[in-house]
Design a protein around this motif. Structure first.
Motif, PDB file in Angstrom:
ATOM      1  N   ALA A 230       0.962  -1.209   0.014  1.00 45.67           N
ATOM      2  CA  ALA A 230       0.009   0.039  -0.087  1.00 45.67           C
ATOM      3  C   ALA A 230       0.884   1.342  -0.065  1.00 45.67           C
ATOM      4  O   ALA A 230       0.718   2.100  -0.758  1.00 45.67           O
ATOM      5  CB  ALA A 230      -0.881  -0.079   1.205  1.00 45.67           C
ATOM      6  N   ARG A 233       2.322   1.801  -3.316  1.00 34.71           N
ATOM      7  CA  ARG A 233       1.484   2.487  -4.227  1.00 34.71           C
ATOM      8  C   ARG A 233       1.403   3.764  -3.978  1.00 34.71           C
ATOM      9  O   ARG A 233       1.182   4.473  -4.988  1.00 34.71           O
ATOM     10  CB  ARG A 233       0.049   1.828  -3.988  1.00 34.71           C
ATOM     11  CG  ARG A 233      -0.079   0.527  -4.635  1.00 34.71           C
ATOM     12  CD  ARG A 233      -1.536   0.260  -5.121  1.00 34.71           C
ATOM     13  NE  ARG A 233      -1.726  -1.134  -5.767  1.00 34.71           N
ATOM     14  CZ  ARG A 233      -1.985  -2.379  -5.358  1.00 34.71           C
ATOM     15  NH1 ARG A 233      -2.418  -2.577  -4.084  1.00 34.71           N
ATOM     16  NH2 ARG A 233      -2.094  -3.543  -6.038  1.00 34.71           N
ATOM     17  N   ALA A 234       1.192   4.186  -2.722  1.00 33.86           N
ATOM     18  CA  ALA A 234       1.010   5.658  -2.512  1.00 33.86           C
ATOM     19  C   ALA A 234       2.455   6.378  -2.802  1.00 33.86           C
ATOM     20  O   ALA A 234       2.254   7.557  -3.024  1.00 33.86           O
ATOM     21  CB  ALA A 234       1.036   6.097  -0.973  1.00 33.86           C
ATOM     22  N   GLN A 235       3.357   5.678  -3.118  1.00 33.67           N
ATOM     23  CA  GLN A 235       4.796   6.531  -3.503  1.00 33.67           C
ATOM     24  C   GLN A 235       4.749   6.218  -4.928  1.00 33.67           C
ATOM     25  O   GLN A 235       5.718   6.920  -5.590  1.00 33.67           O
ATOM     26  CB  GLN A 235       5.776   5.647  -3.234  1.00 33.67           C
ATOM     27  CG  GLN A 235       5.777   5.699  -1.545  1.00 33.67           C
ATOM     28  CD  GLN A 235       7.347   6.493  -0.782  1.00 33.67           C
ATOM     29  OE1 GLN A 235       8.220   5.273  -1.023  1.00 33.67           O
ATOM     30  NE2 GLN A 235       7.190   7.412  -0.360  1.00 33.67           N
ATOM     31  N   GLY A 236       3.825   5.847  -5.916  1.00 31.73           N
ATOM     32  CA  GLY A 236       3.614   5.659  -7.244  1.00 31.73           C
ATOM     33  C   GLY A 236       4.105   4.528  -7.751  1.00 31.73           C
ATOM     34  O   GLY A 236       4.197   4.811  -9.030  1.00 31.73           O
ATOM     35  N   GLU A 237       4.359   3.459  -7.141  1.00 33.42           N
ATOM     36  CA  GLU A 237       4.858   2.199  -7.645  1.00 33.42           C
ATOM     37  C   GLU A 237       3.496   1.644  -8.211  1.00 33.42           C
ATOM     38  O   GLU A 237       2.420   1.334  -7.597  1.00 33.42           O
ATOM     39  CB  GLU A 237       5.327   1.367  -6.569  1.00 33.42           C
ATOM     40  CG  GLU A 237       6.078   0.260  -6.823  1.00 33.42           C
ATOM     41  CD  GLU A 237       7.491   0.285  -7.539  1.00 33.42           C
ATOM     42  OE1 GLU A 237       7.781   0.748  -8.636  1.00 33.42           O
ATOM     43  OE2 GLU A 237       8.368   0.424  -6.701  1.00 33.42           O
ATOM     44  N   ARG A 238       3.676   1.090  -9.625  1.00 26.90           N
ATOM     45  CA  ARG A 238       2.628   0.541 -10.196  1.00 26.90           C
ATOM     46  C   ARG A 238       3.042  -0.815 -11.108  1.00 26.90           C
ATOM     47  O   ARG A 238       4.089  -0.954 -11.303  1.00 26.90           O
ATOM     48  CB  ARG A 238       2.121   1.471 -11.346  1.00 26.90           C
ATOM     49  CG  ARG A 238       1.816   2.622 -11.232  1.00 26.90           C
ATOM     50  CD  ARG A 238      -0.031   2.791 -10.561  1.00 26.90           C
ATOM     51  NE  ARG A 238      -0.105   4.182  -9.917  1.00 26.90           N
ATOM     52  CZ  ARG A 238      -0.037   4.373  -8.637  1.00 26.90           C
ATOM     53  NH1 ARG A 238       0.108   3.489  -7.990  1.00 26.90           N
ATOM     54  NH2 ARG A 238      -0.277   5.486  -8.173  1.00 26.90           N
ATOM     55  N   GLY A 241       6.512  -2.775 -12.021  1.00 24.55           N
ATOM     56  CA  GLY A 241       7.384  -2.424 -10.855  1.00 24.55           C
ATOM     57  C   GLY A 241       6.920  -3.004  -9.343  1.00 24.55           C
ATOM     58  O   GLY A 241       7.944  -3.161  -8.672  1.00 24.55           O
ATOM     59  N   HIS A 245       9.759  -5.025  -7.608  1.00 25.81           N
ATOM     60  CA  HIS A 245      10.474  -4.599  -6.338  1.00 25.81           C
ATOM     61  C   HIS A 245       9.657  -5.053  -5.150  1.00 25.81           C
ATOM     62  O   HIS A 245      10.639  -5.004  -4.250  1.00 25.81           O
ATOM     63  CB  HIS A 245      10.508  -3.003  -6.542  1.00 25.81           C
ATOM     64  CG  HIS A 245      11.270  -2.396  -7.634  1.00 25.81           C
ATOM     65  ND1 HIS A 245      12.785  -2.399  -7.564  1.00 25.81           N
ATOM     66  CD2 HIS A 245      10.958  -1.661  -8.882  1.00 25.81           C
ATOM     67  CE1 HIS A 245      12.941  -1.928  -8.656  1.00 25.81           C
ATOM     68  NE2 HIS A 245      12.042  -1.705  -9.476  1.00 25.81           N
ATOM     69  N   ARG A 246       8.526  -4.783  -4.984  1.00 26.16           N
ATOM     70  CA  ARG A 246       8.116  -5.358  -3.633  1.00 26.16           C
ATOM     71  C   ARG A 246       7.374  -6.679  -3.307  1.00 26.16           C
ATOM     72  O   ARG A 246       6.711  -6.987  -2.417  1.00 26.16           O
ATOM     73  CB  ARG A 246       7.042  -4.237  -3.387  1.00 26.16           C
ATOM     74  CG  ARG A 246       7.562  -3.002  -3.296  1.00 26.16           C
ATOM     75  CD  ARG A 246       8.353  -2.562  -1.947  1.00 26.16           C
ATOM     76  NE  ARG A 246       9.051  -1.690  -2.086  1.00 26.16           N
ATOM     77  CZ  ARG A 246      10.671  -1.488  -2.088  1.00 26.16           C
ATOM     78  NH1 ARG A 246      11.238  -2.870  -2.455  1.00 26.16           N
ATOM     79  NH2 ARG A 246      11.270  -0.567  -2.216  1.00 26.16           N
ATOM     80  N   ARG A 249      10.507 -10.918  -3.903  1.00 22.35           N
ATOM     81  CA  ARG A 249      11.467 -11.388  -3.045  1.00 22.35           C
ATOM     82  C   ARG A 249      10.629 -12.029  -2.067  1.00 22.35           C
ATOM     83  O   ARG A 249      10.922 -13.208  -1.284  1.00 22.35           O
ATOM     84  CB  ARG A 249      12.050 -10.203  -2.350  1.00 22.35           C
ATOM     85  CG  ARG A 249      13.513 -10.385  -2.837  1.00 22.35           C
ATOM     86  CD  ARG A 249      14.392  -9.069  -2.480  1.00 22.35           C
ATOM     87  NE  ARG A 249      15.241  -9.703  -1.092  1.00 22.35           N
ATOM     88  CZ  ARG A 249      16.226  -9.907  -1.077  1.00 22.35           C
ATOM     89  NH1 ARG A 249      16.876  -9.978  -2.018  1.00 22.35           N
ATOM     90  NH2 ARG A 249      16.797 -10.342   0.155  1.00 22.35           N
TER      91      ARG A 249
END
Lengths: 336, 266
Positions: A230, A233-238, A241, A245-246, A249
């Motif tokens: 969350a 997403r709030a940081q602009g990750e879509r 990506g 990145h999230r 792993r």
């Protein structure tokens, strides 16, 4: 830090080795007990078709010579003593010492099992990621349905289907064996070997693929529902990506653990897959040994697969701890 | 000149399918009004489940696909649809969480900071991440650590560094204080106040009314998915004589310091 770390790692290794020895003793006791209580007639199995011409005196002589009339625990200890000296006995079926048979056959199986293992791991993880990222949509449903179908399909049946389609109907793949029939061993090319390897490997990978898909999918869904996603997403990750990145792993840890602990299932599957494709590996050797009541070879294979599965689990633990440092922390706490 | 953030009559509903094709509509937000200007700290106070976090997600354009949104959200006077708001998430608008669960548990914090910097469009993410760490008083070796190896205070500083990476005009601080000891609460509130004093708009989303009163310029009360009252902190005094709305007064009187009074009709 470093001076503390090395003995700790050594201690961990020694602990694992101790556990392996205990496990091997337990497996040896269990399989020996099974052998003693089985209806297998060791003399008949050894002599083969000529058993009818064997007189009762001769039979008694052989039994006396082999120590078959000794108490079970004495026979067990004698066997264990031989094992410790590296003498696993002689395989009558293959007319070779047991260790040599296992070594040869395992090398033949290694390529098959490694390819199947990689295939199920890579494909299973990729499909699991895709299904989890597109949870509830058509892609997810197709992949999940497919995984459940594979999970419930017996290996030998999948192998027969593949043989029927690709070897018999389409004629793309050979029907059997590890090398072309009637070609001198020196003339067999790497391409030939690969050609003979593909279908059995695909069949064998079916055993491991479904659990990896379903566990990875679940891990992805959990990660995507997490607070850290969350925030990303709030940081602009879509989209891609976000997964890269999230999520990758987070989802990799259970998949790797599962993949390394599935070596036992992989070996079990190879027994069937190698039989269907007449692939001369350790799995087929197990079937042959069982059918010919080749007790020394069967006991040897039981001990060998114990080591195989134990090693797989041990590596899985290490790799898991490498991917998820929290697991390493929990391990360290437990061993303290 | 209009406020930096102006939310008016925001309503959010979810369509859910249960058992076959029966469709159910849930309306967690029905009428939310909120404004926040630069240099201002506005507290959005309400009980859990009142829709506070959902409002933040709506402003960031990150509602799930089955959500339907109506009403008006303006930033700098310009009405923005969800994709336009999404484009500003992490740059002009930032979410500021405080709990360790908002950090990726299996990635070293340095890498997470670098990713934030890259997402915020910083030209040299590596350098930006390193500077952000030192600016928050954290040593460079913290970059190699995993979130579970950090103290609560370090986690909050890392999260703040990540949130502020894009120099946002608007900061949405979601439930920053639950479960924290008193001095940590004070430090968090002090940080938020300083962010507002730097010329940014801060919306403090919380159910902790006393904490909000310490630093907020205005307090907006929400209940059951709607904003029902807007009060100046100074009005929360005595037995709540200055509070006109009954729910606000009940909220004030229910605080332990004011005698735990429950509304008589309940």
């Amino acid at each position: 830090m470093l001076t503390e770390g090395v003995p700790a790692a050594l201690r961990g290794f020694a602990g694992r080795l101790g556990r392996l020895v205990l496990l091997l003793v337990a497996v040896a006791v269990a399989s020996f007990a099974l052998m003693v209580n089985s209806p297998v007639d060791l003399v008949a199995a050894y002599v083969g078709a000529d058993v009818a011409s064997l007189g009762p005196e001769q039979r008694a002589l052989i039994e006396e010579r082999w120590g078959l009339n000794d108490p079970a625990h004495e026979r067990f200890l004698a066997w264990l003593g031989n094992l410790v000296r590296g003498d696993f006995g002689f395989s009558a079926t293959f007319n070779q010492p047991v260790l040599e048979v296992i070594g040869d056959k395992f090398l033949a199986s290694l390529a098959l099992m490694a390819l199947a293992w990689l295939l199920s791991g890579v494909l299973g993880f990729g499909l699991g990621l895709l299904a989890g990222a597109r949870q509830g949509r058509a892609t997810d449903r197709v992949i999940t349905w497919w995984a459940y179908t594979l999970a419930s399909a017996p290996t030998f049946w999948v192998g027969l289907l593949l043989l029927y389609v690709f070897a018999v109907s389409l004629n793309w793949a050979p029907v059997c064996c590890a090398v072309p029939i009637g070609v001198p061993a020196a003339d067999v090319t790497l391409l030939d070997r690969l050609h003979h390897l593909v279908l059995p490997a695909v069949t064998l990978s079916v055993v491991g693929i479904a659990p990896v898909v379903l566990h990875t999918r679940q891990a992805v869904i959990e990660a995507l529902a997490g607070d850290h996603v969350a925030f990303a997403r709030a940081q602009g990750e879509r989209g891609f990506g976000l997964i890269r990145h999230r999520v990758v792993r987070n989802a990799a840890a259970p998949a790797l653990l599962l993949q390394f602990s599935s070596l036992g299932e992989l070996f079990g599957g190879s027994v069937l897959a190698e039989q269907v494709f007449s692939y001369p590996g350790l799995g087929a050797a197990t079937t042959t040994a069982a059918l010919n009541q080749d007790v020394p070879l069967l006991l040897g294979i039981a001990l060998f697969t114990t080591v195989l599965v134990f090693t797989g689990n041990a590596i899985g633990d290490r790799v898991h701890a490498g991917v998820d440092p929290r697991a390493a922390l929990a391990d360290a706490r437990r061993s303290r | 000149m209009s406020a930096l953030l102006a939310v008016s009559s925001l309503a959010v509903s979810f369509h859910q399918y249960e058992r076959g094709l029966r469709r159910r509509t849930v309306v967690p937000l029905s009428a939310m009004d909120l404004t926040a200007d630069r240099g201002e700290l506005v507290a959005l106070v309400g009980a859990s489940g009142a829709g506070k976090t959902l409002l933040a997600h709506a402003v960031l354009g990150m509602l799930p696909p089955n959500a339907e949104e109506s009403g008006d959200i303006r930033v700098d006077g310009e009405p923005l649809d969800p994709p336009a708001r999404r484009a500003r998430a992490g740059r002009g608008i930032a979410l500021l969480p405080q709990s360790v669960t908002f950090l990726d548990p299996v990635t070293p914090v340095g890498r997470q900071l670098r990713r934030s910097a890259a997402l915020a469009g910083r030209p040299d993410p590596r350098a930006a991440a390193a500077t952000a760490l030192t600016d928050r008083g954290l040593s460079p070796e913290v970059a190699g650590r995993y979130p579970h190896e950090l103290s609560g205070g370090m986690v909050r500083r890392v999260l703040t560094a990540m949130a502020m990476m894009g120099s946002p005009d608007l900061v949405l601080a979601d439930e920053p204080t639950p479960g924290l000891p008193a001095e940590a609460v004070r430090a968090v509130l002090h940080d938020l106040r300083r962010i507002a004093d730097d010329g940014r708009a801060v919306v403090l989303i919380t159910h902790d009314l006393p904490a909000a009163l310490e630093v907020a310029d205005r307090v907006v009360i929400c209940h059951d998915g709607r904003t029902i009252d807007e009060v100046r902190p100074a009005d929360f005094t005595g037995n709540g004589e200055a509070l006109s709305h009954p729910y606000t007064r009940a909220l004030w009187l229910a605080l332990p310091a004011n005698g735990f009074h429950l509304p008589e009709d309940s």
